[in-house]
Design an enzyme around this catalytic site. Structure first.
Site, short mmCIF file in Angstrom:
data_model
loop_
_atom_site.label_atom_id
_atom_site.label_comp_id
_atom_site.label_asym_id
_atom_site.label_seq_id
_atom_site.Cartn_x
_atom_site.Cartn_y
_atom_site.Cartn_z
N THR A 70 -1.00 7.63 -0.90
CA THR A 70 -2.32 7.57 -1.53
C THR A 70 -3.21 6.46 -0.96
O THR A 70 -4.40 6.44 -1.22
CB THR A 70 -2.17 7.31 -3.04
N ASP A 72 -1.87 -3.37 13.09
CA ASP A 72 -1.31 -3.88 11.83
C ASP A 72 -1.10 -5.38 11.96
O ASP A 72 -0.21 -5.84 12.66
CB ASP A 72 0.02 -3.19 11.53
N ARG A 130 0.84 -1.19 0.00
CA ARG A 130 0.00 0.00 0.00
C ARG A 130 0.87 1.24 0.00
O ARG A 130 1.76 1.38 0.83
CB ARG A 130 -0.91 -0.02 1.24
N ASP A 175 2.48 -6.79 11.02
CA ASP A 175 3.49 -6.52 12.04
C ASP A 175 3.28 -7.41 13.27
O ASP A 175 4.25 -7.90 13.86
CB ASP A 175 3.47 -5.05 12.45
#
Length: 209
Positions: free
Chosen positions: A108, A200, A104, A203
């Site tokens: 943006t 996340d 990603r 992670d």
């Protein structure tokens, strides 16, 4: 419109609470993600087709049900999707596994494909696309775009936590794809993370920051 289902079995809710906790360590997080995926696979595979076969029980000959052999492939979206694969394979050990790598753009939030490796016959397989999070929906839409370009048509998207925005984005882009999640959370924050979410997932699965 494809099916949208929240699989909110008590065991799943309990295990999801364990991994939502910020103090849940990598080892437990990884194990519990697999356990939730395993429990979800039971429901996701509920409509797999059956056929009749004749067997002999210790008592008599008998017509019983068996899976028709509609082949399954599990397609994790890298890298967090990998955490869900083994749990599903425990239930469906003959499934093949493909991989789609997306990253990603931090500016943006748009996804970009960097890796794809799939079984040759995905057009004949029931595909389970797996990713712990359905946040903006961008990665899921792009993954399914890539699979459709390569001939896939029979797909289900399976995640642990979804945001309403991501569900809508995926349904608008691919109304033929069923969506299964263990929880529908409140919203996305300004950084594109699910709230309350679980942070996340990549992670936390792999111990990276």
């Amino acid at each position: 419109m494809g099916k949208f289902q929240v699989i909110d079995h008590p065991l799943i809710q309990h295990k999801l609470t364990i991994i939502r906790d910020k103090d849940c360590g990598t080892k437990v997080f990884r194990e519990v993600v697999g356990e939730i995926a395993n429990l979800m696979a039971y429901e996701v595979s509920r409509d797999m087709p059956l056929e009749d076969i004749e067997i002999e029980t210790p008592m008599t000959k008998s017509i019983q049900k068996t899976l028709t052999g509609k082949k399954v492939a599990i397609i994790p979206i890298l890298r967090a999707g990998i955490g869900m694969v083994d749990g599903i394979l425990e239930l469906i050990p003959a499934a093949k596994v493909g991989h789609i790598g997306l990253f990603r753009d931090e500016e943006t939030l748009e996804p970009h494909e960097y890796f794809i490796k799939l079984p040759e016959d995905i057009d004949n397989r029931q595909l389970f696309i797996v990713d712990p999070m359905l946040a903006t929906g961008g990665s899921a839409v792009m993954a399914i775009d890539s699979l459709k370009k390569r001939g896939a048509s029979n797909m289900k998207f399976v995640c642990l936590v979804a945001a309403p925005e991501g569900v809508k984005t995926l349904q608008d882009a691919h109304p033929d794809v069923d969506i299964y999640t263990a929880a529908l959370d409140e919203r996305l924050n300004e950084d594109g993370y699910i709230v309350p979410g679980l942070g996340d997932a990549g992670d936390r699965l792999f111990g990276t920051k």
